[in-house]
Structure formats: structure tokens, C-alpha cells
Design a protein around this motif. Structure first.
Motif, mmCIF file in Angstrom:
data_model
loop_
_atom_site.group_PDB
_atom_site.id
_atom_site.type_symbol
_atom_site.label_atom_id
_atom_site.label_comp_id
_atom_site.label_asym_id
_atom_site.label_seq_id
_atom_site.Cartn_x
_atom_site.Cartn_y
_atom_site.Cartn_z
ATOM 1 N N ALA A 221 0.745 -1.146 0.189
ATOM 2 C CA ALA A 221 0.112 -0.097 0.006
ATOM 3 C C ALA A 221 0.714 1.158 0.039
ATOM 4 C CB ALA A 221 -0.904 -0.069 1.209
ATOM 5 N N GLY A 222 1.802 1.151 0.742
ATOM 6 C CA GLY A 222 2.668 2.346 0.886
ATOM 7 C C GLY A 222 3.546 2.809 -0.442
ATOM 8 N N ARG A 223 3.947 1.580 -0.947
ATOM 9 C CA ARG A 223 4.822 1.787 -2.202
ATOM 10 C C ARG A 223 3.784 2.259 -3.377
ATOM 11 N NH1 ARG A 223 8.389 -3.073 -0.495
ATOM 12 N NH2 ARG A 223 9.958 -1.820 0.502
ATOM 13 N N GLY A 224 2.650 1.710 -3.264
ATOM 14 C CA GLY A 224 1.384 2.155 -4.183
ATOM 15 C C GLY A 224 1.125 3.495 -4.183
ATOM 16 N N LEU A 225 1.072 3.819 -2.977
ATOM 17 C CA LEU A 225 0.789 5.217 -2.808
ATOM 18 C C LEU A 225 1.701 6.157 -3.235
ATOM 19 C CD1 LEU A 225 -1.814 6.492 -1.238
ATOM 20 C CD2 LEU A 225 -0.775 6.423 0.817
ATOM 21 N N ARG A 226 3.103 5.873 -2.994
ATOM 22 C CA ARG A 226 4.311 6.813 -3.094
ATOM 23 C C ARG A 226 4.476 6.853 -4.766
ATOM 24 N NH1 ARG A 226 9.199 3.996 -1.108
ATOM 25 N NH2 ARG A 226 9.671 4.072 -3.353
ATOM 26 N N ASN A 227 4.051 5.951 -5.550
ATOM 27 C CA ASN A 227 4.376 5.784 -6.857
ATOM 28 C C ASN A 227 3.140 6.410 -7.538
ATOM 29 O OD1 ASN A 227 6.729 4.763 -6.769
ATOM 30 N ND2 ASN A 227 6.032 2.518 -7.106
ATOM 31 N N GLY A 228 1.669 6.322 -6.878
ATOM 32 C CA GLY A 228 0.624 6.560 -7.797
ATOM 33 C C GLY A 228 0.044 7.719 -7.306
ATOM 34 N N TRP A 229 0.388 8.560 -6.160
ATOM 35 C CA TRP A 229 -0.621 9.514 -5.464
ATOM 36 C C TRP A 229 -0.803 10.794 -6.587
ATOM 37 C CZ3 TRP A 229 0.876 14.454 -4.431
ATOM 38 C CH2 TRP A 229 2.096 14.607 -4.496
ATOM 39 N N ARG A 230 0.110 10.873 -7.368
ATOM 40 C CA ARG A 230 0.231 12.098 -8.467
ATOM 41 C C ARG A 230 -1.036 12.064 -9.351
ATOM 42 N NH1 ARG A 230 5.388 11.234 -7.675
ATOM 43 N NH2 ARG A 230 6.856 12.394 -6.658
ATOM 44 N N GLN A 231 -1.053 10.637 -9.593
ATOM 45 C CA GLN A 231 -2.360 10.261 -10.597
ATOM 46 C C GLN A 231 -3.777 10.745 -9.914
ATOM 47 O OE1 GLN A 231 -1.686 8.487 -13.524
ATOM 48 N NE2 GLN A 231 0.549 8.903 -13.346
ATOM 49 N N LEU A 232 -3.908 10.780 -8.732
ATOM 50 C CA LEU A 232 -5.086 11.112 -8.172
ATOM 51 C C LEU A 232 -5.477 12.558 -7.884
ATOM 52 C CD1 LEU A 232 -5.023 8.106 -5.718
ATOM 53 C CD2 LEU A 232 -5.820 8.002 -7.903
ATOM 54 N N GLY A 233 -6.488 13.012 -8.296
ATOM 55 C CA GLY A 233 -6.801 14.494 -7.806
ATOM 56 C C GLY A 233 -7.490 14.455 -6.441
ATOM 57 N N PRO A 234 -7.733 15.565 -5.672
ATOM 58 C CA PRO A 234 -8.484 15.598 -4.523
ATOM 59 C C PRO A 234 -9.616 14.727 -4.529
ATOM 60 C CG PRO A 234 -7.637 17.827 -5.130
ATOM 61 C CD PRO A 234 -7.523 16.983 -6.302
ATOM 62 N N GLY A 235 -10.469 14.932 -5.689
ATOM 63 C CA GLY A 235 -11.780 14.348 -5.536
ATOM 64 C C GLY A 235 -11.900 12.872 -5.567
#
Lengths: 328, 101
Positions: A221-235
């Protein structure tokens, strides 16, 4: 408050947080991939067997059948709601929104297992047939998402090299469905006597293995979040938190209509609130290859799973107790 | 030494069976599938460790064949890559036993 604190300070949640923190701090720690897959199969075998043994004691009546049918209906419905909310509140296109929505109608078996531990700690008991409910809720959401995507004409083209039966095989015969239902039937056939013979492997070490698996989940979860959070907007991030609550409220209604006891209701609510990150992502890669995994995997594994594990479970148990008290 | 063509396709694991089917239908007599560990693509970084479903894992499919066989596979692979994440490269190689390719 006591349930929330007990859940938060349980070994499984603390090991999850350890993995999550280590990954976010860029620790190089890894759990070998094949070992982690073995742990997942072990956990599914164990809960399938336990559920089967409980059913062998004569729990499977009309009430259980009605709950199963309601759960399948919920699994068909939730992606439709999730899709509508994603389209209304985020900038995701139809294909990304449909793929993400499928994850929210299907279930997370690890969240289900963690809920089982939390309800036991809260002094509640759950019926064994809920394992069958979990297996039944794996698939309908995928069908709903395919229908949604096809209505927009985005997933109807035939991909080069594809084979007619590959999607059906992936959806109906994925490891979660085969192992869960297979172990459930084996537990049902062999009963308590059969369980006694394998208890030293499937019962006693269960908690420790779960901690090890949650450590790996935290790392993922942590590595996925670190790599992918830029793809997600606030909504989209907000969706990962409020969608489980929407699902939980709907499941609370289903539990009330079926007059479910608190333990059973807590597991049903948890199943509805959880998001898949094993069966559905694999099906989406075959059925909707243009959907971005960095969106739906980060959302289900990086946002919703930690939310459910840390804050959701105490809330779902509280909702279940309210329903049960209201019914009684 | 004899000239043949080496096709190297980096593609998501879930689509690898589709790619292998295309290679077989184009008449290529063999291929090897290797696991990939991590990378950076147009959209995101990827790593085997981040996906518990292993559905977004990548693999490398390597196949060596005659020019006509590789060309027969190209159109279908191009179509496959319009849907799935992947990169295709083709290069000239020299082989010892040409009857095998």
C-alpha cells in the motif's frame, strides 16, 4: 471508542502501519513475492475451512440464502453508484471510472479477515456462511462495470490475440474464488473432526501469519501510494474515503432488512465497504486494458484499504450493533 | 553465422498470453517469457512489490525468427499495444543454428 482503540492497537493493524511507514520512508525491506502469495492462499484456505465447518453444524437456512442474494444484489448495485459518484465528482474518464467502480462493488478478503478478528475482540460472533457471501461478492461487480463500460462503447472492441474464454476463466476461476469456495466445501464435508486434524496448521498460527501478511500489505500500500498518488486528484482521493461509507450505509440497510445478528451484520457491512485489489485488478487488465491501474490500484489499496483497516472497522461494528439493537 | 531477427516485447503480464498467441500464429517456433522487476513508463513508476494482485506486473517476451515471421506478427502486436501497456523493439541478430528459427 474502546473498539476503535482496540482495533487500532491490535497487532495486525500495527504491523500494517509498520509496513506502510517503512514503504513511505523508502525502506528497501521486501517480503518475497512467492512467499506473500503463499500467505494469501493460506489465509483464504484457513477462513474457507473455518466457514465450511460452521456451515456443517447446520447454519445454512433460508435466512442465509436471503442474505446471500441480498449481498449479490449489493455487489451488482455498488459499482453503479460508485461510477456515478466518480463521474460527478472527479475528472476520470468513463473507462477509468468504470474500472475503479468495479473495485468498490467487489470485496477485500484481508479486510474481511481483519473484521473477523475485530468482531471477536468486540465479543461478537459471526456465522460461517459469511465466507460464502464473500466469495459470491467477488464477481457481480465486474459484470456491472463491464456493462457500464460497454454502454459507452469503450470496452467492446476485440483485443488482438485475445481468447474467448480468458476473461470468464479469470473472473470465475481466480485464486480467491477457487480457494475460498473450495476450502469452504472441504470444511463442510470434513466438519469439526476434519478441522481438528489440520488445526495445528490452520488455526493456531493464523494470527501470526495474518500479521506477516499485513506487514506485506502495508509495504504494498505504501509503495503504491508513493508511486501513484500524483495520478489522483483531491476528488478521487476523497472518493476512496467516502465511498466505503456510502457502501457501509447501504449494507447496514440490507442487514436491518434481513434482521441479521450484530456479528454477521458487521461482516456484511465490512464486505460492502471494502474494495478489491486482487481479483478485480486482474480482470480489469483483461477486460478494460485502457483503464489505468495506477488510478484504481492506488485508490483501492493505497486509500480505501488503510482507511477501512484503521478507521472503518470500528465504525462498521458500531453500525452493526445499532442495527442489531434496533432489530431486537 | 546466420542473420535472424530478435523481437523483444516488454508487456504487462496479463497480456503476455495474448502476445504469445500472436507470435505462435505468425509461425514463430519459440519464445521465452522473463519477469521484469520495476520501471518508469509514460504514466507512472511501476514495481512488482506494489501490486499484490500481480496484475500490473510486467514481463519481457523474447522471440527470434525469420524476417517474414516477425513481420507477420508486427501488425497484430501493434494492435495489441494500442490497448495494453508495452514496448516493442526488433533487432538483427546472428544465430549459430538457423534451422531452429
Amino acid at each position: 471508542m474502546d473498539i476503535a482503540l482496540a482495533t487500532l492497537l491490535s497487532p495486525i493493524v500495527l504491523f500494517f502501519l509498520l509496513g506502510l511507514g517503512a514503504a513511505l520512508l523508502r525502506s528497501q525491506m521486501t517480503i518475497p513475492e512467492a512467499f506473500a502469495k503463499g500467505l494469501a492462499i493460506y489465509l483464504m484456505m484457513s477462513i474457507g475451512l473455518k466457514g465450511g465447518v460452521e456451515i456443517s453444524k447446520g447454519q445454512l437456512g433460508w435466512d442465509a440464502g436471503l442474505v446471500m442474494m441480498s449481498a449479490v444484489g449489493l455487489s451488482f448495485l455498488l459499482p453503479v453508484i460508485a461510477f456515478a459518484l466518480l463521474r460527478l465528482t472527479t475528472r476520470l474518464d468513463r473507462i477509468d471510472a468504470a474500472a475503479a467502480a468495479a473495485h468498490y462493488g467487489s470485496i477485500s478478503i484481508v479486510t474481511f479477515v481483519a473484521a473477523g478478528q475485530a468482531i471477536a475482540a468486540a465479543g461478537l460472533e459471526a456465522a460461517g456462511y459469511l465466507v460464502a457471501v464473500a466469495a459470491l461478492m467477488e464477481v457481480p461487480a465486474i459484470i456491472s462495470a463491464l456493462v457500464i463500460a460497454n454502454r459507452g462503447g469503450v470496452s467492446s472492441e476485440v483485443v488482438a490475440g485475445s481468447d474467448k474464454g480468458e476473461l470468464a476463466r479469470e473472473v470465475l476461476l481466480n485464486a480467491s474464488v477457487v480457494v475460498l469456495l473450495g476450502a469452504l466445501v472441504i470444511g463442510w464435508i470434513t466438519g469439526e473432526a476434519g478441522m481438528q486434524s489440520v488445526a495445528p496448521f490452520f488455526v493456531t498460527p493464523f494470527q501470526g501469519v495474518l500479521c506477516l501478511f499485513l506487514l506485506d500489505m502495508g509495504l504494498s500500500a505504501g509503495r503504491g501510494l508513493r508511486n501513484g498518488w500524483r495520478q489522483l486528484g483531491p476528488g478521487t482521493i476523497a472518493f476512496g474515503v467516502y465511498m466505503p461509507l456510502v457502501s457501509a450505509l447501504l449494507a447496514t440497510g440490507v442487514a436491518a432488512l434481513n434482521a441479521m445478528p450484530a456479528g454477521d451484520a458487521a461482516l456484511l457491512i465490512t464486505l460492502a465497504a471494502s474494495a478489491s485489489y486482487i481479483a478485480v485488478p486482474a480482470a480489469m487488465r483483461l477486460a478494460m486494458p485502457k483503464a489505468r491501474p495506477s488510478i484504481y490500484l492506488t485508490l483501492s489499496l493505497g486509500i480505501t484499504f488503510p482507511f477501512n483497516l484503521i478507521l472503518g472497522l470500528p465504525l462498521y461494528i458500531w453500525l452493526a450493533k445499532m442495527v442489531s439493537a434496533g432489530v431486537a | 553465422m546466420h542473420v535472424r531477427y530478435r523481437c523483444e516485447l516488454i508487456i504487462e503480464r496479463m497480456a503476455a498470453p495474448r502476445a504469445c498467441r500472436i507470435l505462435e500464429e505468425a509461425g514463430l517456433t519459440g519464445y521465452t517469457v522473463l519477469p521484469a522487476i520495476s520501471g518508469l513508463g509514460r504514466q507512472a513508476r511501476w514495481n512488482r512489490d506494489t501490486d499484490i494482485s500481480a496484475s500490473s506486473d510486467m514481463v519481457v517476451v523474447v522471440s527470434i525468427g525469420a524476417q517474414d515471421q516477425i513481420e507477420a506478427a508486427l501488425k497484430e502486436i501493434e494492435s495489441l499495444l494500442s490497448n495494453h501497456i508495452g514496448v516493442l523493439s526488433i533487432g538483427e541478430v546472428k544465430v549459430l543454428r538457423p534451422d531452429r528459427f
